[in-house]
Design a protein around this motif. Structure first.
Motif, PDB file in Angstrom:
ATOM      1  N   SER A 157      -9.625   1.697   0.568  1.00  0.00           N
ATOM      2  CA  SER A 157      -9.964   2.864   1.379  1.00  0.00           C
ATOM      3  C   SER A 157      -9.000   3.001   2.550  1.00  0.00           C
ATOM      4  N   ARG A 158      -8.794   4.230   2.990  1.00  0.00           N
ATOM      5  CA  ARG A 158      -7.932   4.471   4.144  1.00  0.00           C
ATOM      6  C   ARG A 158      -8.457   3.729   5.364  1.00  0.00           C
ATOM      7  N   GLU A 159      -9.754   3.679   5.519  1.00  0.00           N
ATOM      8  CA  GLU A 159     -10.351   2.996   6.659  1.00  0.00           C
ATOM      9  C   GLU A 159     -10.010   1.511   6.660  1.00  0.00           C
ATOM     10  N   ASP A 160     -10.079   0.874   5.492  1.00  0.00           N
ATOM     11  CA  ASP A 160      -9.743  -0.546   5.406  1.00  0.00           C
ATOM     12  C   ASP A 160      -8.257  -0.776   5.678  1.00  0.00           C
ATOM     13  N   GLU A 200      -7.186   0.197  -5.724  1.00  0.00           N
ATOM     14  CA  GLU A 200      -7.246   1.112  -4.595  1.00  0.00           C
ATOM     15  C   GLU A 200      -7.945   0.461  -3.412  1.00  0.00           C
ATOM     16  N   TYR A 252       0.863  -1.185   0.000  1.00  0.00           N
ATOM     17  CA  TYR A 252       0.000   0.000   0.000  1.00  0.00           C
ATOM     18  C   TYR A 252       0.896   1.231   0.000  1.00  0.00           C
ATOM     19  N   GLU A 284      -7.136   9.032   1.011  1.00  0.00           N
ATOM     20  CA  GLU A 284      -8.442   8.415   1.224  1.00  0.00           C
ATOM     21  C   GLU A 284      -8.595   7.173   0.360  1.00  0.00           C
ATOM     22  N   LYS A 285      -8.082   7.243  -0.874  1.00  0.00           N
ATOM     23  CA  LYS A 285      -8.008   6.075  -1.741  1.00  0.00           C
ATOM     24  C   LYS A 285      -6.525   5.746  -1.930  1.00  0.00           C
ATOM     25  N   THR A 286      -6.069   4.746  -1.224  1.00  0.00           N
ATOM     26  CA  THR A 286      -4.655   4.386  -1.235  1.00  0.00           C
ATOM     27  C   THR A 286      -4.393   3.336  -2.310  1.00  0.00           C
TER      28      THR A 286
END
Length: 420
Positions: free
Chosen positions: A259-262, A257, A187, A283-285
Motif C-alpha cells: 500500500s502507498r501508506e506502508d 504489491e 518499489y 495506491e497499490k505500488t
C-alpha cells in the motif's frame, strides 16, 4: 539468404534478452549457425532497448561490429550524455555528486528466420548416440539438437541447472540453487510530472536520472516520455542480514504489491521532495523482491554448455552494470567461438577458458554493486563533500576494463593448454 556456416558447428542461444541478442547477432555475423529461443510470445517484449550508457557496453558492442548498426537506427540528434545526479534524500536534498557516462541506444538486429518465440526451455540433455551433441527440451514438448548451448535465460535460468549439476544427474525444472533473496526490495511506479510540479516538488529534474540517497534506502527517479512521466524506483535494504541467510518461504512471489501508506512509512523522516513523490505513488505500488545469483557459481561452463548474463551472475542493480556484464560475456564468447582455430572438437575447452576469464571479472562487479548499495544507503560524511568522497570511483573499475587484454589472456590460456 542465411549467412553460411563457416565453423562446422551449431549454437543454440536460450533467451532473447540483452546479452542473448548481442551474442546471437555477433555469432551470426561471424558465419556461425545460430538459433535463438525466447520464452516470450511477443518478439522481445521485455527487452526493447539495450542501454549503451555504460562505456564498457559501448566498447564491447563496437568490438562485435554492432555499434554502428545500433546508432544508425537512431534519429539524428537523439544521443545525449546522461549518467546520474546524486542528491541527499533527507534535509534540503543537496546535490552530492554528478556522474557522467555516454549515450543510449536501442538494438533489434537479429535474423527473424532463426528466432523462435514461445519456446520456454525446460531442460538440457546429452544425446547418448552422438557424444557431444545436446538436446534442448521445451515446454511445448518439442526439442532441438545442437552442438553448443549458450544460456542467457536470466536469473531463473534452466540452463544453469545443467551447468551446476554433476554429470549424469537429473536436470530440468526451475532451479532455485544459487539464487537468493538480496534483502533488498524495489518499489516501482509512474507519476505524471505535472502533478509533482503542482505539489511543490523542488528538485529540478532533467533528462538525467537522479538518485536520492539516505539511511538504508535510496530513490531513483527517471523522467521519461519527454519529461511527462517520472519513473520511480525506491529501494529499501537490510544490511544486518547476510544474503542467502533468510530467504522468504518457498512459493513467496518475487513481485507483489504494497500500500502507498506502508511505503510512506518506510521513508518516514526523509526530505520534503521524497514525501511529495511518495504521496503520488500508486495506491497499490509494485514491490520487487530483488534476487541475485548466490553463492557464486564455481564455473560458467560444463561440457559444451555455457552461461552468460544474469544466468551466470545476476547482481544488484546499484551500478547499472548487469546488462554491461552480459554484453562483455557475449563479446568474449563470440570472439573465441569465431576464432579461426575454433572447431567443434575444441569448443568444450574454449568454453571453460571463457568461464575462467569471466568469473573473476563479473564477480568483482557483483561485489562492487553490493558495495555501491551499501554506500548509497549507509553512513556518510556530514557534508556533500564527504558524501562525494564515499561515491567517488565506484564506477571506474566497472567502466574502465580492457576488453582486448581479456581476449588476449584467453587466447594465451588456449595456446598454453594446446587447444590452439
Amino acid at each position: 539468404m542465411s549467412t553460411p556456416n563457416t565453423k562446422g558447428f551449431q549454437v543454440a542461444v536460450i533467451g532473447g534478452g540483452v546479452c542473448g541478442l548481442a551474442c546471437a547477432i555477433a555469432l551470426q555475423n561471424a558465419g556461425i549457425a545460430v538459433e535463438i529461443f525466447e520464452a516470450a510470445v511477443c518478439p522481445f517484449q521485455h527487452c526493447s532497448a539495450i542501454s549503451l550508457s555504460r562505456p564498457n557496453a559501448i566498447r564491447a558492442l563496437e568490438a562485435m561490429g554492432l555499434l554502428n548498426a545500433v546508432l544508425g537506427k537512431l534519429p539524428p540528434g537523439s544521443l545525449s550524455s546522461k549518467g546520474f545526479l546524486f542528491y541527499s534524500g533527507v534535509g534540503n536534498h543537496e546535490l552530492v555528486y554528478d556522474v557522467r557516462t555516454g549515450p543510449e541506444a536501442e538494438v533489434g538486429l537479429v535474423d527473424p528466420r532463426h528466432t523462435h518465440f514461445n519456446k520456454r526451455c525446460t531442460s538440457i540433455s546429452e544425446l547418448p548416440a552422438s557424444p557431444g551433441r545436446l538436446v534442448v527440451h521445451f515446454q511445448d514438448g518439442s526439442t532441438h539438437e545442437t552442438d553448443v548451448v549458450l544460456g542467457a535465460d536470466g536469473i531463473k535460468s534452466v540452463v544453469r541447472d545443467f551447468v551446476v549439476r554433476a554429470s549424469g544427474a537429473a536436470v530440468g525444472g526451475a532451479n532455485e540453487k544459487h539464487v537468493a533473496f538480496s534483502n533488498t526490495a524495489a518499489y516501482r511506479g509512474l507519476i505524471p510530472a505535472a502533478l509533482l510540479k503542482a505539489a511543490g516538488f523542488k528538485t529540478q529534474l532533467t533528462d538525467r536520472p537522479a538518485c536520492f540517497i539516505g539511511p538504508d534506502k535510496h530513490v531513483i527517479v527517471v523522467p521519461i516520455k519527454n519529461g511527462e512521466l517520472i519513473n520511480v524506483a525506491a529501494f529499501s535494504a537490510r544490511y544486518d542480514v547476510p544474503i542467502g541467510s533468510q530467504d522468504p518461504p518457498a512459493g513467496t512471489p518475487w513481485v507483489d504489491e504494497i500500500s502507498r501508506e506502508d511505503l510512506q512509512k518506510e521513508f518516514e523522516g526523509w526530505g520534503s521532495d521524497i514525501a511529495t513523490l511518495l504521496r503520488f505513488m500508486p495506491e497499490k505500488t509494485i514491490r520487487w523482491s530483488v534476487h541475485v545469483v548466490y553463492p557464486p557459481l564455481e564455473s560458467y561452463a560444463r561440457g559444451r554448455v555455457a552461461l552468460l548474463g544474469d544466468a551466470a551472475h545476476a547482481m544488484l542493480p546499484h551500478l547499472g552494470a548487469g546488462a554491461g556484464q552480459g554484453i562483455e560475456d557475449a563479446f568474449l564468447l563470440t570472439r573465441l567461438l569465431s576464432h579461426p582455430q575454433a572447431s567443434v572438437g575444441n569448443v568444450q575447452a574454449i568454453l571453460q577458458v571463457y568461464s575462467d576469464i569471466r568469473r573473476p571479472r563479473s564477480q568483482m562487479v557483483w561485489d562492487a554493486s553490493q558495495r555501491a548499495g551499501a554506500v548509497y544507503d549507509g553512513p556518510r560524511g556530514p557534508t556533500a563533500q564527504g558524501s562525494a568522497e564515499d561515491l567517488r570511483d565506484l564506477w571506474k573499475p566497472v567502466w574502465r576494463h580492457d576488453l582486448d587484454a581479456e581476449f588476449e589472456d584467453a587466447i594465451g590460456k588456449l595456446r598454453s593448454n594446446t587447444t590452439f
